[in-house]
Design a protein around this motif. Structure first.
Motif, mmCIF file in Angstrom:
data_model
loop_
_atom_site.group_PDB
_atom_site.id
_atom_site.type_symbol
_atom_site.label_atom_id
_atom_site.label_comp_id
_atom_site.label_asym_id
_atom_site.label_seq_id
_atom_site.Cartn_x
_atom_site.Cartn_y
_atom_site.Cartn_z
ATOM 1 N N ALA A 2 0.953 -1.275 -0.035
ATOM 2 C CA ALA A 2 0.130 0.262 -0.257
ATOM 3 C C ALA A 2 0.898 1.212 0.055
ATOM 4 O O ALA A 2 1.880 1.262 0.434
ATOM 5 C CB ALA A 2 -1.000 -0.014 1.220
ATOM 6 N N GLY A 3 0.411 2.322 -0.416
ATOM 7 C CA GLY A 3 1.016 3.632 -0.505
ATOM 8 C C GLY A 3 0.621 4.235 0.924
ATOM 9 O O GLY A 3 -0.204 3.894 1.609
ATOM 10 N N VAL A 18 -1.415 -2.884 6.884
ATOM 11 C CA VAL A 18 -0.866 -2.112 5.883
ATOM 12 C C VAL A 18 0.668 -2.515 5.724
ATOM 13 O O VAL A 18 1.313 -2.443 6.731
ATOM 14 C CB VAL A 18 -0.911 -0.583 6.056
ATOM 15 C CG1 VAL A 18 -0.033 0.190 5.008
ATOM 16 C CG2 VAL A 18 -2.386 -0.093 6.279
ATOM 17 N N CYS A 19 1.133 -2.969 4.329
ATOM 18 C CA CYS A 19 2.484 -3.194 4.364
ATOM 19 C C CYS A 19 3.020 -2.187 3.306
ATOM 20 O O CYS A 19 2.558 -1.763 2.025
ATOM 21 C CB CYS A 19 2.561 -4.570 3.644
ATOM 22 S SG CYS A 19 2.240 -5.898 4.622
ATOM 23 N N PHE A 20 4.389 -1.739 3.397
ATOM 24 C CA PHE A 20 5.259 -0.880 2.671
ATOM 25 C C PHE A 20 6.656 -1.354 2.836
ATOM 26 O O PHE A 20 7.230 -1.903 3.818
ATOM 27 C CB PHE A 20 4.894 0.523 2.871
ATOM 28 C CG PHE A 20 5.079 0.899 4.116
ATOM 29 C CD1 PHE A 20 6.463 1.602 4.668
ATOM 30 C CD2 PHE A 20 4.068 0.941 5.305
ATOM 31 C CE1 PHE A 20 6.672 1.956 5.961
ATOM 32 C CE2 PHE A 20 4.486 1.167 6.593
ATOM 33 C CZ PHE A 20 5.794 1.714 6.826
ATOM 34 N N TYR A 21 7.541 -0.833 2.052
ATOM 35 C CA TYR A 21 8.855 -1.034 2.093
ATOM 36 C C TYR A 21 9.520 0.388 2.470
ATOM 37 O O TYR A 21 8.943 1.528 2.149
ATOM 38 C CB TYR A 21 9.531 -1.301 0.623
ATOM 39 C CG TYR A 21 9.445 -2.913 0.181
ATOM 40 C CD1 TYR A 21 10.116 -3.780 0.903
ATOM 41 C CD2 TYR A 21 8.440 -3.033 -0.694
ATOM 42 C CE1 TYR A 21 9.816 -5.179 0.376
ATOM 43 C CE2 TYR A 21 8.105 -4.450 -1.051
ATOM 44 C CZ TYR A 21 8.813 -5.528 -0.348
ATOM 45 O OH TYR A 21 8.527 -6.641 -0.913
ATOM 46 N N LEU A 41 13.789 -2.829 3.985
ATOM 47 C CA LEU A 41 12.715 -3.447 4.970
ATOM 48 C C LEU A 41 11.374 -3.496 4.683
ATOM 49 O O LEU A 41 10.829 -2.530 4.002
ATOM 50 C CB LEU A 41 12.888 -2.602 6.298
ATOM 51 C CG LEU A 41 14.358 -2.568 6.822
ATOM 52 C CD1 LEU A 41 14.353 -1.738 8.243
ATOM 53 C CD2 LEU A 41 15.007 -3.861 7.222
ATOM 54 N N ARG A 42 10.845 -4.724 4.902
ATOM 55 C CA ARG A 42 9.394 -4.945 4.685
ATOM 56 C C ARG A 42 8.662 -4.450 5.985
ATOM 57 O O ARG A 42 9.050 -5.182 6.806
ATOM 58 C CB ARG A 42 9.132 -6.231 3.990
ATOM 59 C CG ARG A 42 7.543 -6.443 3.528
ATOM 60 C CD ARG A 42 7.176 -7.914 3.003
ATOM 61 N NE ARG A 42 7.428 -8.654 4.293
ATOM 62 C CZ ARG A 42 7.816 -10.062 3.970
ATOM 63 N NH1 ARG A 42 8.369 -10.207 2.820
ATOM 64 N NH2 ARG A 42 7.810 -10.639 4.985
ATOM 65 N N SER A 90 -2.457 -3.789 20.728
ATOM 66 C CA SER A 90 -3.222 -2.651 20.059
ATOM 67 C C SER A 90 -2.752 -2.600 18.565
ATOM 68 O O SER A 90 -3.262 -2.801 17.580
ATOM 69 C CB SER A 90 -3.612 -1.445 20.522
ATOM 70 O OG SER A 90 -3.737 -1.353 22.142
ATOM 71 N N ARG A 91 -1.402 -2.384 18.673
ATOM 72 C CA ARG A 91 -0.838 -2.483 17.303
ATOM 73 C C ARG A 91 0.610 -3.048 17.195
ATOM 74 O O ARG A 91 1.305 -2.976 18.290
ATOM 75 C CB ARG A 91 -0.632 -0.907 16.809
ATOM 76 C CG ARG A 91 0.195 -0.765 15.478
ATOM 77 C CD ARG A 91 0.328 0.857 14.994
ATOM 78 N NE ARG A 91 -1.275 1.073 14.577
ATOM 79 C CZ ARG A 91 -1.635 2.278 14.208
ATOM 80 N NH1 ARG A 91 -0.713 3.406 14.405
ATOM 81 N NH2 ARG A 91 -2.679 2.471 13.681
ATOM 82 N N LEU A 92 0.857 -3.913 16.247
ATOM 83 C CA LEU A 92 2.050 -4.644 16.247
ATOM 84 C C LEU A 92 2.785 -4.126 14.751
ATOM 85 O O LEU A 92 2.278 -4.195 13.749
ATOM 86 C CB LEU A 92 1.673 -6.083 15.848
ATOM 87 C CG LEU A 92 3.120 -6.982 15.748
ATOM 88 C CD1 LEU A 92 4.093 -6.887 17.275
ATOM 89 C CD2 LEU A 92 2.813 -8.318 15.534
ATOM 90 N N ILE A 93 4.145 -3.525 14.943
ATOM 91 C CA ILE A 93 4.701 -3.345 13.670
ATOM 92 C C ILE A 93 5.733 -4.351 13.325
ATOM 93 O O ILE A 93 6.710 -4.657 14.325
ATOM 94 C CB ILE A 93 5.471 -1.969 13.991
ATOM 95 C CG1 ILE A 93 4.282 -0.942 14.297
ATOM 96 C CG2 ILE A 93 6.367 -1.642 12.834
ATOM 97 C CD1 ILE A 93 5.132 0.397 14.780
ATOM 98 N N LEU A 94 5.636 -5.089 12.297
ATOM 99 C CA LEU A 94 6.583 -6.202 11.731
ATOM 100 C C LEU A 94 7.532 -5.635 10.950
ATOM 101 O O LEU A 94 7.243 -4.886 9.902
ATOM 102 C CB LEU A 94 5.740 -7.355 11.229
ATOM 103 C CG LEU A 94 6.178 -8.614 11.178
ATOM 104 C CD1 LEU A 94 6.325 -9.226 12.851
ATOM 105 C CD2 LEU A 94 5.192 -9.460 10.300
#
Length: 472
Positions: A2-3, A18-21, A41-42, A90-94
């Motif tokens: 996603a942008g 939502v995924c982005f590089y 990084l992804r 609540s939110r995980l950042i992978l």
């Protein structure tokens, strides 16, 4: 991918994915000659399915373990949602680096070990990004801290044997994995002594963090001049005499609650009837068929899964074990209708009794967004519970594997069972995730823990689960 727009992460949004590089900030800290990972990084930003249950707001980050960047757990939407559910945030950042894995001399994929200096430096360099991806609510008490959580499943190396696709469950794979099953405090040659075992697993892409089937493997080493070859090229054979999937021994232990009924059946020359909704690789059914005397019927919705079970997990039908493709809910409902239509009268030996003595429910929920991993919600609805009660022998047992989203939700499930069944028991599985609920239509009186059947159960399963059965 996603942008990314300014301000899009300020608020929590249930089931956000939502995924982005993003450029690797670690590059700026190293010279060109030192950089061993020049890929971006992804990043995946994941919000819990119920963002209101995690107040105060909790944010966490996770570095994908080296070598596992392409594992379904870490590269699919369903795997990501299982991670955020298990992390209870609540939110995980992978954060995933570029694919980087090694194989041993025999082609087995090896996974990275403990955190190294590069990992520590990367985490430090990511702090500004993590703060920028944190929701506004996390700043109410000042600058938030975003801790890194880790993922550990004791897998050392693995080999994917084959992948399959099914119209019902989607992609699935069969893999051999080497696991750490015990680690002692004793240090040998500078390292902690560990014990490992080989296992064969069936996993679905739709629920990648949930192992569908797991069986033990034992090596068959080639002999050379009368001695076992030490080159490590061992053929692995299935060991179906052990149950290694954590929740299966508790299900077997629960059978002692109806031991008197089982023993009466056998004394009268009849096999007690066991219906299993969900077969998977068939580990439980093959174990029961080997060690006990039951007439077993397994119901599986997916014929492809059954073919995989027969090819890789040793599932075999015989006169006492029959498998059918179908809907388990419908099967139970049909039995209940037969019972109602048969007008059973006590001691009427001329009537064919359609009731079963044991019903086992072992199916996954199929949607990682629900938080509930097993079983689907339909199995907790009153319609199914009433049908199961009617389909069961009056001194029968319903055993159901439950992986709840929260303790509160689990308590609601227990209340639903209490409305239908007079006796209810549970066994907490030692993995901290599963519960086995054991429901009986009527008060069972003697629990059968000292019966001959119970002694047999204690002989073939470990973990002391018979003594851990607790009445609710």
């Amino acid at each position: 991918m996603a942008g990314v727009e300014a301000g899009m992460f300020q608020n929590l949004q249930p089931c956000r994915y939502v995924c982005f590089y993003f450029p690797n900030p670690h590059r700026a800290l190293k010279s060109c000659n030192e950089i061993d990972d020049d890929t971006d990084l992804r990043i995946a930003v994941l919000d819990s399915s119920d963002t209101h249950q995690n107040y105060p707001v909790r944010i966490a980050a996770m570095l994908v373990p080296r070598g596992r960047e392409n594992d379904w757990i870490f590269c699919t939407e369903s795997g990501h949602f299982q991670l955020v559910s298990s992390a209870q945030v609540s939110r995980l950042i992978l954060i995933a680096r570029g694919p980087s894995y090694s194989r041993d001399l025999f082609g087995m994929q090896k996974y990275g070990g403990e955190e190294d200096e590069d990992d520590t430096q990367l985490k430090q360099s990511l702090i500004p990004l993590l703060l920028a991806l944190s929701p506004r609510a996390a700043f109410q008490g000042g600058l938030p801290s975003v801790p890194f959580v880790s993922y550990a499943d004791d897998v050392i190396r693995r080999n994917i044997l084959e992948k399959f696709s099914s119209p019902l469950v989607g992609m699935m794979l069969v893999e051999n994995v080497e696991l750490v099953v015990e680690q002692t405090e004793k240090v040998v040659q500078g390292q902690h002594k560990v014990t490992t075992e080989w296992r064969r697993r069936l996993r679905f892409q739709r629920m990648p963090n949930l192992v569908q089937t797991e069986v033990a493997l034992v090596p068959k080493r080639r002999k050379k001049h009368g001695k076992t070859s030490g080159n490590g090229k061992a053929k692995l054979a299935l060991n179906l005499n052990r149950l290694v999937h954590p929740y299966l021994p508790p299900i077997v232990a629960g059978l002692v609650l109806v031991a008197p009924t089982i023993e009466v059946c056998l004394k009268n020359g009849k096999l007690p009837r066991l219906l299993s909704i969900g077969v998977g690789g068939g580990a439980l059914l093959m174990f029961l068929n080997r060690h006990f005397q039951f007439s077993i019927v397994g119901v599986e919705t997916d014929e492809v899964v059954l073919n995989v079970a027969k090819k890789y997990f040793g599932l075999q039908e015989d006169e006492h074990l029959q498998i059918q493709v179908g809907d388990g809910l419908e099967v139970v409902d049909n039995i209940a209708q037969q019972v109602i239509g048969s007008h059973l009268v006590p001691d009427d030996v001329d009537k064919i009794d359609p009731r079963v003595h044991v019903i086992v429910v072992d199916v996954d929920a199929g949607d990682a967004r629900l938080g509930l991993s097993a079983p689907p919600l339909e199995f907790f609805e009153k319609r199914f519970l009433l049908a199961a009660r009617i389909a069961l022998h009056e001194h029968g047992l319903l055993a159901i594997n439950v992986v709840p989203s929260s303790k509160c939700f689990y308590n609601e499930l227990v209340s639903a069972f209490h409305e239908v069944f007079l006796d209810l028991y549970e066994i907490k599985v030692n993995n901290g995730e599963n519960y086995v609920l054991l429901a009986c239509p009527f008060c069972i009186g003697s629990d059968g823990k000292d019966s001959a059947f119970a002694h047999k159960v204690k002989q073939v399963i470990t973990g002391g689960y018979v003594n851990q059965i607790r009445k609710l």
